[in-house]
Motif scaffolding. Sequence first.
Motif, PDB file in Angstrom:
ATOM      1  N   CYS A  26       0.859  -1.191   0.000  1.00  0.00           N
ATOM      2  CA  CYS A  26       0.000   0.000   0.000  1.00  0.00           C
ATOM      3  C   CYS A  26       0.892   1.237   0.000  1.00  0.00           C
ATOM      4  O   CYS A  26       2.103   1.125   0.058  1.00  0.00           O
TER       5      CYS A  26
ATOM      6  N   CYS B  18       1.122   3.603   2.306  1.00  0.00           N
ATOM      7  CA  CYS B  18       1.436   4.180   3.619  1.00  0.00           C
ATOM      8  C   CYS B  18       2.943   4.396   3.781  1.00  0.00           C
ATOM      9  O   CYS B  18       3.739   3.563   3.345  1.00  0.00           O
TER      10      CYS B  18
ATOM     11  N   CYS C 143      -3.865   2.024   6.586  1.00  0.00           N
ATOM     12  CA  CYS C 143      -4.930   2.211   5.616  1.00  0.00           C
ATOM     13  C   CYS C 143      -5.694   0.890   5.521  1.00  0.00           C
ATOM     14  O   CYS C 143      -5.287  -0.105   6.135  1.00  0.00           O
TER      15      CYS C 143
HETATM   16 ZN   LIG Z   1      -1.405   0.991   4.396  1.00  0.00          ZN
END
Ligand SMILES: [Zn+2]
Length: 482
Positions: free
Chosen positions: A24, A26, A40
């Motif tokens: 992801c 992040c 997230c």
């Molecule tokens: Zn994340």
Amino acid sequence: MAEDGVIVGLEVHCQLDTKSKLFCGCSTDYRSDGPNTHVCPVCLGLPGAMPVINKRSIDYAMKVAKALNCRVLPESEFSRKNYFYPDLDKAYQITQYDKPLAEGGYLEIESDEGGEKRVQLTRIHVEEDPGRLVHMGNAERGRYSLVDYNRAGIPLIEIVSEPDMRSPREARKFLNKLRATLEYLSVFDSEKEGSLRVDANISIRGSERVEIKNISSYKGVEKALTFEITRQKNLLRRGQRVERETRHFIESTGITQSSRSKEQEHDYRYFPEPDLRPLHVQSWVEDIVLPELPDARRERFITQYGCSLNHARTLTGELKLANFFERIVAADPKGFSTLAATWIADTLIGELNYRSMNLDSMDAARFAELVGILRQEAITDKSGIEVLRVMLDQLLKNEPPETPAAIVSRLNLAKSTGDTSALSAAINEVISENGKAIADYHAGKSGALNFLVGQVMKKTRGKADPGDLNRLLVEALTQREV
Ligand SMILES: [Zn+2]
């Protein structure tokens, strides 16, 4: 020395130094932020969230595989490893199982016997880091634990070695060399807390293997192994058996403790991760160009700068140190590489360690100036150490730093050149005060001359040129004999 019958293999987990997490967007820069602020739906494992592979982490992992002489597999695959634990929000970890990124390979280390030896590697695979539990009190007796998912999803590589190491010292050398290699590749930051964790397998030849889980420091690995060797050998000496088990290393007490849970009996029910396609990296891996690695740099330091093998090993053992040395050498066009190597490897490192200081605090230009003064033989080695200590203490106390030349002049450390009258006076004083040592000298007792040299050095407060001192002292003693 290699310990009798000791067999050690390591599983090393390293966080790859990417900007975002493995699946992801992040940020991985979570250490100074509050808990659960870098999360997230994907790294929290919420239903329906889909992982997307971070290209850079695969690139970094392939660099490591190539640098460690591994065979990168043309096709690898992510799998789900299912288990329940509070730090694992999804109740599975995305990792690689039967199709890892790379297999085989080796790392060369300095063996206990002194030569180079190869530690063979089994495999390297990519996986996500779980979250982190913070126990209030301690794990056994604390009232409750908190969980922080900021770490969940940070890209990790796991490097698995064959059981090729024969002592705790070799295990430390392996980790040091691995750390240096990862730093040279710019894929890893060893100074980040928790960026490297080790599981160590250890057995005494002929008996069962013990796994020590989750050791989080380089020194911890050597300590845990040393403790285990003693524990296992004591059991065998008393005629008892070593149990096959998992143990934990307690950093604060330096001992290992049996884990109550039988972790090795887990059935993780691996299956291929349905949300990620297999990785095809054949042409990608061929395009990867590696930078100069520690072994190549060590050889270059020997041929280009005339470093001894030991100095070259020390200097290239850490990227920062190697870069620092080359900055010092570049500062003097005429070159004073062997002197610089000696002063960095034999003196500066020790003085920094003694003060728990980092190399970053030492300004390369200032250090180069000190080596320059030593090269002109304007001060003695002893005074050089004194100047270096003053420089480091000023940095440590945040005092305004003086230049080496200013320190030499303030402490009046410059060698008196040409005029040896002060030295001769000191020699005459020492001779008149040390009748017994002089008698010993004439009786041929070894050590007497060194003692007298030491006395003269004391009187001149270390400023005497050692060559002049020896020559004049021996002259004076010989004249006395006549
Ligand atoms: Zn994340």
